[in-house]
Design an enzyme around this catalytic site. Structure first.
Site, PDB file in Angstrom:
ATOM      1  N   ASP A 166      13.121  12.387  -0.465  1.00 15.75           N
ATOM      2  CA  ASP A 166      12.233  13.436   0.036  1.00 15.75           C
ATOM      3  C   ASP A 166      11.593  12.937   1.337  1.00 15.75           C
ATOM      4  OD1 ASP A 166      10.847  16.088  -0.719  1.00 15.75           O
ATOM      5  OD2 ASP A 166       9.167  14.781  -0.201  1.00 15.75           O
ATOM      6  N   ASN A 186       7.260  20.891  10.351  1.00 13.30           N
ATOM      7  CA  ASN A 186       7.458  22.331  10.546  1.00 13.30           C
ATOM      8  C   ASN A 186       6.225  22.993  11.158  1.00 13.30           C
ATOM      9  OD1 ASN A 186      10.118  22.595   9.682  1.00 13.30           O
ATOM     10  ND2 ASN A 186       9.524  22.882   7.546  1.00 13.30           N
ATOM     11  N   HIS A 224      10.100  25.466  12.787  1.00 13.57           N
ATOM     12  CA  HIS A 224      11.189  25.340  11.811  1.00 13.57           C
ATOM     13  C   HIS A 224      12.522  24.966  12.450  1.00 13.57           C
ATOM     14  CE1 HIS A 224       8.985  26.513   8.214  1.00 13.57           C
ATOM     15  NE2 HIS A 224       8.279  27.286   9.025  1.00 13.57           N
ATOM     16  N   ASP A 256      14.649  21.950  11.172  1.00 12.92           N
ATOM     17  CA  ASP A 256      16.074  22.009  10.819  1.00 12.92           C
ATOM     18  C   ASP A 256      16.855  20.902  11.515  1.00 12.92           C
ATOM     19  OD1 ASP A 256      15.626  24.189   9.204  1.00 12.92           O
ATOM     20  OD2 ASP A 256      16.435  25.665  10.621  1.00 12.92           O
ATOM     21  N   GLU A 270      13.352  19.807   1.795  1.00 15.29           N
ATOM     22  CA  GLU A 270      13.555  18.525   2.464  1.00 15.29           C
ATOM     23  C   GLU A 270      13.986  17.453   1.476  1.00 15.29           C
ATOM     24  OE1 GLU A 270       9.193  18.561   1.279  1.00 15.29           O
ATOM     25  OE2 GLU A 270      10.588  20.011   2.072  1.00 15.29           O
TER      26      GLU A 270
END
Length: 187
Positions: free
Chosen positions: A63, A71, A76, A80, A106
């Site tokens: 994680d 973000n 975002h 990404d 994530e």
């Protein structure tokens, strides 16, 4: 004899009862974002094969630490890009030794066939160092937390995932940016 550390194992290792193992290191598109790692359904097929063949393996749940702030701060699209770069780094680091799959958000899952508990935690710690040292465009350095579990007698794949997830939760609760094996938890 095949082992986790021998590398290149999956292209030549066979299970007599179940036929040849599919190429674990085959890179399949995750989604239309083109992260380029194995789809979750393919991971489930491989886990089922490992379970049926009684092959030992380690599982790592990964994680990204504080990913929401990436973000929120950069947007975002940059988030990404971070996910794509992380997936790419994990795939390059793993080579033919592991299956890399995005589990959601994530979070990623890596499966290391034939890896003992010691090999699994060593692999996770080395991966953690690699990611912490990497400079991600626009965001700089990120860290990850990792939870590891290894097959045990009468332990289902579901139980292994729960153990790895518990170890991940422990790693995050106790400082983040570290790899913890379930066997290390004080329960």
């Amino acid at each position: 004899e095949a082992s986790f550390l021998s590398g290149g194992l999956f292209s030549r290792y066979h299970y007599t009862e179940f036929g040849e193992v599919p190429h674990f290191y085959l890179i399949l598109p995750l989604d239309n974002k083109g992260i380029g790692i194995m789809k979750l359904t393919h991971l489930q097929e491989h886990l089922s094969l490992l379970e049926r063949s009684k092959t030992d393996f380690s599982m790592i749940v990964v994680d990204i630490d504080h990913f929401k702030s990436v973000n929120d701060t950069y947007g975002h699209l940059v988030g990404d890009d971070v996910l794509s770069r992380l997936a790419q780094l994990m795939q390059q680091f793993s080579g033919e030794r592991a299956v890399v799959t995005r589990y959601g958000g994530e979070e990623f899952v890596l499966v290391l066939p034939l890896a003992t508990a010691e090999e699994g935690i060593y692999f996770a710690k080395e991966l953690n160092k690699l990611i912490a040292a990497e400079n991600f465009a626009e965001v700089g350095h990120i860290t990850i937390s990792l939870g590891v579990s290894t097959t045990c007698e009468n332990c289902s794949v579901h139980q292994m995932f729960k153990k790895a997830d518990d170890a991940l939760y422990y790693a995050k609760k106790h400082g983040r940016n570290q790899a913890i094996h379930y066997n290390q938890l004080e329960i």
